[in-house]
Design a protein around this motif. Structure first.
Motif, short mmCIF file in Angstrom:
data_model
loop_
_atom_site.label_atom_id
_atom_site.label_comp_id
_atom_site.label_asym_id
_atom_site.label_seq_id
_atom_site.Cartn_x
_atom_site.Cartn_y
_atom_site.Cartn_z
N LEU A 1 0.83 -1.20 0.00
CA LEU A 1 0.00 0.00 0.00
C LEU A 1 0.87 1.25 0.00
N ALA A 2 1.83 1.30 0.93
CA ALA A 2 2.73 2.46 1.03
C ALA A 2 4.03 2.01 1.68
N GLU A 3 5.14 2.37 1.04
CA GLU A 3 6.45 1.98 1.57
C GLU A 3 7.37 3.18 1.52
N VAL A 4 8.13 3.40 2.60
CA VAL A 4 9.20 4.39 2.62
C VAL A 4 10.48 3.64 2.96
N LEU B 1 -0.74 7.75 2.31
CA LEU B 1 -1.40 6.66 3.01
C LEU B 1 -2.84 7.02 3.32
N ARG B 2 -3.06 8.23 3.76
CA ARG B 2 -4.43 8.65 4.14
C ARG B 2 -5.32 8.82 2.92
N LEU B 3 -4.73 9.18 1.78
CA LEU B 3 -5.52 9.29 0.56
C LEU B 3 -5.79 7.92 -0.06
N LEU B 4 -4.81 7.03 0.02
CA LEU B 4 -4.91 5.76 -0.69
C LEU B 4 -5.93 4.81 -0.08
N HIS B 5 -5.94 4.70 1.24
CA HIS B 5 -6.77 3.66 1.88
C HIS B 5 -8.21 4.12 2.06
N PRO B 6 -9.20 3.28 1.69
CA PRO B 6 -9.05 2.04 0.96
C PRO B 6 -8.91 2.30 -0.53
N TYR C 1 -10.00 -7.69 6.78
CA TYR C 1 -9.73 -8.05 5.39
C TYR C 1 -9.83 -6.80 4.51
N SER C 2 -8.85 -6.60 3.66
CA SER C 2 -8.69 -5.46 2.76
C SER C 2 -8.41 -4.15 3.50
N GLY C 3 -8.08 -4.25 4.80
CA GLY C 3 -7.46 -3.13 5.50
C GLY C 3 -5.98 -3.13 5.17
N PHE C 4 -5.15 -2.60 6.07
CA PHE C 4 -3.71 -2.63 5.82
C PHE C 4 -2.96 -2.94 7.10
N LEU C 5 -1.71 -3.38 6.93
CA LEU C 5 -0.90 -3.79 8.08
C LEU C 5 0.57 -3.71 7.72
N GLY C 6 1.41 -3.60 8.76
CA GLY C 6 2.84 -3.64 8.53
C GLY C 6 3.63 -2.82 9.52
N PRO C 7 4.96 -2.97 9.50
CA PRO C 7 5.82 -2.29 10.47
C PRO C 7 6.17 -0.87 10.05
N VAL C 8 6.28 0.00 11.05
CA VAL C 8 6.69 1.39 10.87
C VAL C 8 7.84 1.68 11.81
N GLY D 1 12.45 5.88 9.93
CA GLY D 1 12.09 6.33 8.60
C GLY D 1 11.82 5.23 7.61
N VAL D 2 11.82 3.98 8.05
CA VAL D 2 11.53 2.85 7.16
C VAL D 2 10.17 2.28 7.53
N ALA D 3 9.25 2.26 6.58
CA ALA D 3 7.90 1.75 6.82
C ALA D 3 7.46 0.92 5.62
N ARG D 4 6.78 -0.19 5.90
CA ARG D 4 6.24 -1.04 4.83
C ARG D 4 4.83 -1.46 5.22
N LEU D 5 3.86 -0.91 4.55
CA LEU D 5 2.46 -1.21 4.84
C LEU D 5 1.86 -1.93 3.64
N TYR D 6 1.13 -2.99 3.91
CA TYR D 6 0.58 -3.86 2.87
C TYR D 6 -0.93 -3.94 2.99
N VAL D 7 -1.60 -4.15 1.86
CA VAL D 7 -3.04 -4.39 1.87
C VAL D 7 -3.27 -5.80 2.40
N ASN D 8 -4.21 -5.96 3.33
CA ASN D 8 -4.42 -7.25 4.00
C ASN D 8 -5.30 -8.15 3.13
N LEU D 9 -4.67 -8.74 2.11
CA LEU D 9 -5.33 -9.68 1.21
C LEU D 9 -4.88 -11.09 1.54
N ARG D 10 -5.53 -12.10 0.93
CA ARG D 10 -5.14 -13.51 1.11
C ARG D 10 -4.96 -13.83 2.58
#
Length: 413
Positions: A219-222, A314-319, A346-353, A359-368
């Protein structure tokens, strides 16, 4: 670990015979026993998973998406498709962490120093076999039948034909019995082996439940070198010996579906008046046993006057339109009116910040993903509809997507 305020707790000599996976299990057992939320995840291509535990649920609630900048708190985001009292948006602070790449120590944040005595005592206790996983207090959603789902698709196509929406993403739940002795941590390891290119996760929190998944979609990665990334991922067909990324042929419906998602991202950039982005694709990519069309977007944060770009995007993209539709408001209203069940996370998002580095963040769409219940798993899958969607094909697409995470239910753990 990167921060000066992290206290490193060494495993006691009594744990010398435990490998790193057994140590992770022991830490998870302690967190679950004391009602603390936890997240275990493995990044795409990484060799080792990480564990993060929050000192309390009360410290974990947040209403806004996390800030993606180096000064923001470190933690793990777990956000629902639609925020509600039933499905709170969680940001689990990284109060203590365990990285299997550094198996001899557990790192504790300054804010959680009071847990150190109890943590040290727990590390020295014998291993606990049973783990007390959390279950959602909400009623389990009912799985849709083929007739119900194809009717939903027809309703969606009719809404597109009537120009109520341009695109809408419909989804369904499916209930599967758990095999005897099902072990979520073993299933997490199984998913990590099956899908090395996916973001594999296991999240458990009181009042929220336990969720397991393997998602292909950022979804969003820095990144550490100051790049912002997102992607448009849509269209699906099975990966076979005959149909590979080099030989795949896409129908007009699938090309259009993917283009709408890419256009949605470009419109988000336009809302921020950002023009300096790099677009690559679409290209065919593998995700598990499926093929998708993907377009990648990148922005060099050092070369644009948008220091908060990651947070704003991130705030614009989700969902995103890949899980909701376009226009966003009309598509979300259609889903709320017609889908007939609560997607929850489901279809929310998750990941480490800011966990691996500031300054490293990886957020993913919660699919599968699946939601764990005492005797069953609730699986989820969806499909993007356009005016050319065929109800039977959309049902078959959800069947294919369900197989990704259902693979861990096909044998005992």
């Amino acid at each position: 670990m990167y921060a000066d305020d992290l206290r490193q707790i060494r495993w006691p000599a009594a744990a010398a015979g435990l490998d790193s996976s057994a140590r992770l299990r022991h830490l998870a057992a302690g967190a679950l026993r004391t009602g603390r939320p936890l997240a275990v995840w493995r990044e795409p291509g990484a060799d080792h998973p990480r564990l993060l535990v929050a000192r309390s649920l009360e410290a974990s609630y947040t209403g806004l998406p996390p800030a993606l900048d180096a000064k923001a708190p470190a933690g793990f985001a777990f956000f629902p498709f639609r925020d509600s009292d039933h499905n709170p948006a969680l940001f689990l602070p990284a109060d203590f962490r365990y990285d299997l790449a550094e198996p001899e120590t557990v790192a504790v944040a300054a804010e959680a120093r009071e847990v150190i005595p109890g943590l040290a005592a727990w590390l020295a206790t014998p291993q606990v076999e049973e783990l007390a996983w959390n279950y959602s207090p909400q009623p389990a959603p009912r799985g849709a039948t083929e007739a119900e789902y194809t009717a939903l698709v027809r309703t969606g196509v009719a809404a597109i034909e009537a120009e109520e929406v341009v695109k809408v993403v419909t989804s369904r739940a499916a209930c599967r019995p758990l095999p005897p002795g099902f072990d979520p941590l073993a299933a997490f390891e199984d998913l990590s082996e099956k899908y090395p290119r996916a973001f594999v996760s296991l999240v458990s929190a009181p009042g929220v439940g336990t969720w397991l998944g393997a998602t292909p979609e950022i979804l969003a990665e820095v990144t550490a070198d100051g790049m912002f990334h997102t992607m448009a991922l849509a269209a699906t067909q099975p990966l076979t010996a005959e149909v590979t990324p080099r030989t795949a042929i896409w129908r007009q419906k699938e090309i259009e579906e993917q283009a709408l998602v890419a256009r949605y991202i470009v419109n988000c950039f336009k809302q921020l008046r950002l023009r300096e982005y790099h677009e690559t694709g679409p290209r065919t990519v593998i995700a598990g046993q499926l093929l998708h069309l993907r377009t990648d977007f990148a922005v060099n944060l050092k070369q644009v006057p948008f220091p908060n770009l990651g947070t704003d995007m991130l705030r614009l993209l989700h969902p995103t339109s890949a899980v909701g539709g376009m226009p966003k408001g009309a598509a979300m209203q259609f889903i709320h009116t017609h889908e007939g069940y609560d997607r929850a996370y489901y279809s929310g998002f998750l990941g480490p910040v800011n966990v691996s580095a500031p300054g490293v963040a990886r957020l993913y769409v919660n699919l599968r993903c699946l939601q764990l219940r005492p005797d069953e798993a609730i699986l989820y899958a969806g499909t993007g509809l356009t005016v050319d969607s065929d109800p039977e094909r959309e049902w078959q697409e959800t069947q294919l997507k369900l197989q990704t995470v259902a693979a861990v239910l096909n044998h005992d753990h």
